[in-house]
Design a protein around this motif. Structure first.
Motif, PDB file in Angstrom:
ATOM      1  N   ILE A  14       0.828  -1.192   0.000  1.00 29.51           N
ATOM      2  CA  ILE A  14       0.000   0.000   0.000  1.00 29.51           C
ATOM      3  C   ILE A  14       0.870   1.252   0.000  1.00 29.51           C
ATOM      4  CG2 ILE A  14      -1.706   1.313   1.331  1.00 29.51           C
ATOM      5  CD1 ILE A  14      -2.818  -1.295   2.363  1.00 29.51           C
ATOM      6  N   VAL A  70      -8.066   2.713   0.111  1.00 26.18           N
ATOM      7  CA  VAL A  70      -6.869   1.984  -0.292  1.00 26.18           C
ATOM      8  C   VAL A  70      -6.393   2.480  -1.656  1.00 26.18           C
ATOM      9  CG1 VAL A  70      -5.912  -0.279  -0.859  1.00 26.18           C
ATOM     10  CG2 VAL A  70      -7.496  -0.045   1.071  1.00 26.18           C
ATOM     11  N   ASP A  74      -2.835   4.443  -2.902  1.00 28.69           N
ATOM     12  CA  ASP A  74      -2.016   3.949  -4.013  1.00 28.69           C
ATOM     13  C   ASP A  74      -1.927   4.938  -5.177  1.00 28.69           C
ATOM     14  OD1 ASP A  74      -1.540   1.611  -2.628  1.00 28.69           O
ATOM     15  OD2 ASP A  74      -3.118   0.476  -3.640  1.00 28.69           O
ATOM     16  N   ASP A 315      -7.351  -4.667   3.963  1.00 24.52           N
ATOM     17  CA  ASP A 315      -6.797  -3.583   3.156  1.00 24.52           C
ATOM     18  C   ASP A 315      -5.643  -4.080   2.296  1.00 24.52           C
ATOM     19  OD1 ASP A 315      -8.637  -1.896   4.251  1.00 24.52           O
ATOM     20  OD2 ASP A 315      -7.231  -0.781   5.510  1.00 24.52           O
ATOM     21  N   ASP A 319      -5.445  -3.951  -1.751  1.00 24.81           N
ATOM     22  CA  ASP A 319      -4.273  -3.413  -2.430  1.00 24.81           C
ATOM     23  C   ASP A 319      -3.694  -4.433  -3.410  1.00 24.81           C
ATOM     24  OD1 ASP A 319      -1.830  -1.490  -2.563  1.00 24.81           O
ATOM     25  OD2 ASP A 319      -0.958  -3.422  -2.007  1.00 24.81           O
TER      26      ASP A 319
END
Length: 352
Positions: A14, A70, A74, A315, A319
């Motif tokens: 992440i 998330v 990114d 999460d 990701d």
């Protein structure tokens, strides 16, 4: 349509940019909120017999927010809300409010855009602006009531025009109007639509008809090409190309030297895949790396087991799935290749 899982060779972590194997950095996530719509446009879905997504499979507000957070970490900086018709979602204002509160690694808030048919816009626009909506695209394929009724199978043109008027009076800019150009349907209205857009301080954008109808009845011969669109408009205005398109789907031209412009999204005759920076999330939690993809990446299992003790793992799974989706992205959609296969989902179930 097969669902894919994260692959071992897709880099994880992440906070790292979402870069595919062709060097494209992804910054735009299109989030479909529902596959349902208040219209039945002939190029999108049949009038009756539609198989809607099960309500239990539709992402909740919390699940949408989780994926978006998330994605923002990114490097996704724009969230575009689509459908179906996103204004049919009863919690649409809160969806906008939650997403507008998300910031990226640089601390900047996400840019929140929406594509809508405009039918409920007059009613909801003040609350949407207050919640943090930044930009609007409104679909309007014709200005003629009888033609609108025939094309959409609903007599709602006045509602759409009312929504456009409300948007024109709002602070949301740029305001864009979208029309699918179709031979023998609305190709005699191209100039009228541009003049209408200019009168409403909006940019008109014409879209080449794509093979994304639920009935798989797309016929290339009915598609009006970018060259034909420009030729028609060129008889009314002097058109000059606008440089610096970047990853935007529409190429733009100034009208008589500007500042007004018109755009064309020529996905069939002039694909812009080489600069594509978009991913898509369907209303039932499937990630897609292209409108025409035949592969989906299923987030629903991870999201539905998102209990507090497992939050970090969830999460990380989101990701990883985002990165697998980006890693699997092809160089282009291959519409013009004999091997091209139309996606099983229609546009209403994919999200614009």
């Amino acid at each position: 349509m097969p669902a894919a899982a994260a692959t071992a060779d897709a880099p994880a972590g992440i906070g790292a940019p979402l870069v595919d194997t062709h060097g494209r950095v992804h910054r735009d996530l299109r989030i479909s909120l529902t596959d349902r719509c208040s219209l039945r446009c002939t190029y999108c879905m049949p009038e009756q017999g539609n198989e809607w997504l099960a309500k239990t499979s539709i992402l909740t507000l919390d699940e949408i927010e989780r994926v978006a957070r998330v994605a923002a970490a990114d490097g996704i900086s724009t969230f575009r809300l689509t459908g179906g018709e996103p204004l049919l979602r009863t919690d649409i204002v809160e969806v906008v409010r939650r997403l507008a509160a998300i910031t990226g690694p640089d601390g900047r808030p996400a840019d929140i855009a929406m594509t809508t048919n405009g039918i409920r816009l007059r009613e909801l626009l003040p609350a949407l602006v207050d919640a943090g909506l930044n930009r609007l695209n409104i679909s309007i394929d014709t200005l003629r009531r009888d033609r609108f009724h025939e094309l959409t199978r609903r007599d709602r043109l006045e509602d759409v025009l009312d929504g456009i008027a409300a948007a024109a009076a709002s602070p949301l800019r740029p305001l864009k109007l979208n029309a699918v150009a179709m031979r023998g349907v609305n190709d005699d209205e191209l100039v009228d639509l541009v003049e209408f857009a200019v009168a409403h301080d909006a940019q008109m954008r014409f879209i080449e008809q794509m093979p994304l109808d639920a009935g798989h009845t797309w016929d290339r011969s009915r598609m009006v090409t970018q060259d034909e669109i420009l030729q028609t408009l060129g008889r009314r205005w002097t058109l000059s190309p606008v440089p610096g398109r970047g990853g935007a789907p529409a190429a733009r031209w100034t009208l008589d030297g500007g500042p007004r412009t018109v755009g064309v999204i020529a996905s069939v005759t002039a694909p812009f895949c080489g600069d594509c920076d978009r991913l898509r999330l369907t209303a039932d939690g499937q990630l897609r790396n292209c409108l025409f993809s035949t592969t989906e990446y299923d987030l629903l299992p991870a999201l539905r087991q998102a209990q507090a003790p497992a939050a970090e793992r969830v999460d990380a799974t989101i990701d990883g799935m985002l990165r697998a989706c980006v890693h699997g992205k092809l160089p282009g959609h291959a519409i013009n290749d004999p091997s091209f296969l139309q996606p099983a989902r229609g546009m209403n179930a994919i999200g614009g």
